[in-house]
Design a protein around this motif. Structure first.
Motif, short mmCIF file in Angstrom:
data_model
loop_
_atom_site.label_atom_id
_atom_site.label_comp_id
_atom_site.label_asym_id
_atom_site.label_seq_id
_atom_site.Cartn_x
_atom_site.Cartn_y
_atom_site.Cartn_z
N LEU A 6 43.63 48.16 39.48
CA LEU A 6 44.19 48.10 37.97
C LEU A 6 44.86 46.87 38.16
O LEU A 6 44.75 46.12 37.90
CB LEU A 6 44.52 49.24 37.14
CG LEU A 6 45.21 48.60 36.12
CD1 LEU A 6 44.06 48.22 35.31
CD2 LEU A 6 45.95 50.07 35.39
N PHE A 7 45.83 46.94 39.26
CA PHE A 7 46.95 45.96 39.95
C PHE A 7 46.02 44.68 40.49
O PHE A 7 46.42 43.46 39.55
CB PHE A 7 47.81 46.95 40.67
CG PHE A 7 49.07 45.90 40.90
CD1 PHE A 7 50.30 45.21 40.16
CD2 PHE A 7 49.00 44.54 41.94
CE1 PHE A 7 51.42 44.36 40.14
CE2 PHE A 7 49.94 43.98 42.21
CZ PHE A 7 51.14 43.94 41.56
N GLN A 8 45.17 45.25 41.35
CA GLN A 8 44.92 43.79 41.86
C GLN A 8 44.13 43.33 40.77
O GLN A 8 43.59 41.84 40.66
CB GLN A 8 43.52 44.31 43.30
CG GLN A 8 44.86 44.83 43.89
CD GLN A 8 46.00 43.88 44.69
OE1 GLN A 8 45.61 42.34 44.35
NE2 GLN A 8 47.04 43.95 44.94
N THR A 9 43.34 43.79 39.84
CA THR A 9 42.73 43.14 39.25
C THR A 9 43.34 41.91 37.55
O THR A 9 42.71 41.40 37.83
CB THR A 9 41.64 44.49 38.17
OG1 THR A 9 41.09 45.16 39.39
CG2 THR A 9 40.62 44.03 37.39
N ILE A 10 44.46 43.11 37.62
CA ILE A 10 45.12 41.97 36.77
C ILE A 10 45.95 41.03 37.50
O ILE A 10 46.25 39.95 36.94
CB ILE A 10 45.94 43.13 35.71
CG1 ILE A 10 45.52 43.86 35.42
CG2 ILE A 10 47.02 42.11 35.26
CD1 ILE A 10 46.54 44.64 34.78
N LYS A 11 45.72 41.34 38.44
CA LYS A 11 46.95 40.17 39.26
C LYS A 11 45.64 39.33 39.04
O LYS A 11 46.00 38.33 39.05
CB LYS A 11 47.48 41.03 40.45
CG LYS A 11 48.23 39.76 40.98
CD LYS A 11 49.13 40.49 42.57
CE LYS A 11 47.98 40.08 44.10
NZ LYS A 11 48.14 41.14 44.76
N PHE A 12 44.67 39.01 39.93
CA PHE A 12 43.93 37.73 39.95
C PHE A 12 43.40 37.41 38.77
O PHE A 12 42.84 35.79 39.03
CB PHE A 12 43.02 38.67 41.52
CG PHE A 12 42.86 38.50 42.35
CD1 PHE A 12 43.66 37.63 43.72
CD2 PHE A 12 43.63 40.00 42.83
CE1 PHE A 12 44.08 38.02 44.73
CE2 PHE A 12 44.01 39.74 44.73
CZ PHE A 12 43.97 38.44 45.26
N ALA A 13 43.57 37.81 38.22
CA ALA A 13 42.69 37.49 37.14
C ALA A 13 44.17 35.91 36.54
O ALA A 13 43.84 35.27 35.43
CB ALA A 13 42.99 38.40 35.73
#
Length: 201
Positions: free
Chosen positions: A67-74
């Motif tokens: 979840l963290f990586q998904t939001i971060k890279f968005a």
């Protein structure tokens, strides 16, 4: 709300980040009014992140790598897109004198840019509890969060006023505008790369 807390919050808000760069670029393109609405959008995002932190979702972001990586890279993708748009002097991210942008568009862009910043909910969880005694009511936590939010708006508005004041002189110089555009684009790109390399900690 202690003086120590207010001073620390002020220093943190004053430090250039995603919201500051967006507010400055908006004020350069559309004047103080545009900077004001950009500040409103960034502040609303701060309130939303505060609510997330209060609900304990920041802890989920901290523990869920996917979840963290998904939001971060968005967020990274959006920052890099903004860098490209500013560099090419396109649309709502143009820093030249232009037709007034709607308040709604400026607010929405400010919210989207900052809502994708995963550091904010983690910041609230890490920073604010340091000033809250263990036996304090939840009301104090909310008070500190809202104090930080108000500080954010005031500081961003100050940045907008500074940018709006100097824009008349800068707009008259093609060379200055070219360098300013490159500086904003580089700032957005640098913030995106910085966000991309940060871990969940």
């Amino acid at each position: 709300m202690s003086f120590e807390y207010l001073l620390t919050a002020f220093i943190i808000c004053l430090s250039p980040g995603i919201g500051v760069v967006y507010t400055l670029s908006s004020a350069m393109g559309g004047g103080l009014k545009a900077g004001f609405w950009a500040s409103v959008g960034c502040t609303i995002a701060t309130v939303l992140h505060l609510a997330v932190a209060m609900a304990g979702l920041a802890a989920i972001l901290h523990t869920s790598a996917v979840l963290f990586q998904t939001i971060k890279f968005a967020g990274v993708a959006y920052l890099l897109w903004m860098a490209w748009a500013v560099l090419n002097d396109r649309g709502g991210l143009s820093i030249r004198r232009s037709a007034p942008k709607s308040a709604g568009k400026l607010v929405r862009s400010g919210i989207l840019l900052n809502i994708l910043n995963t550091k904010l909910p983690l910041f609230f969880v890490a920073f604010i509890p340091q000033f809250v005694p263990a036996d304090s009511p939840i009301g104090l936590l909310v008070e500190l969060g809202l104090g930080f939010t108000a500080m954010t708006f005031v500081v961003f508005l100050g940045y907008a006023a500074i940018a709006a004041t100097g824009r008349q002189y800068l707009l008259q110089s093609e060379t200055a505008m070219n360098w300013l555009r490159r500086a904003f684009a580089a700032s957005f790109a640098a913030l995106g790369l910085k966000l991309a390399t940060e871990g969940t900690r």
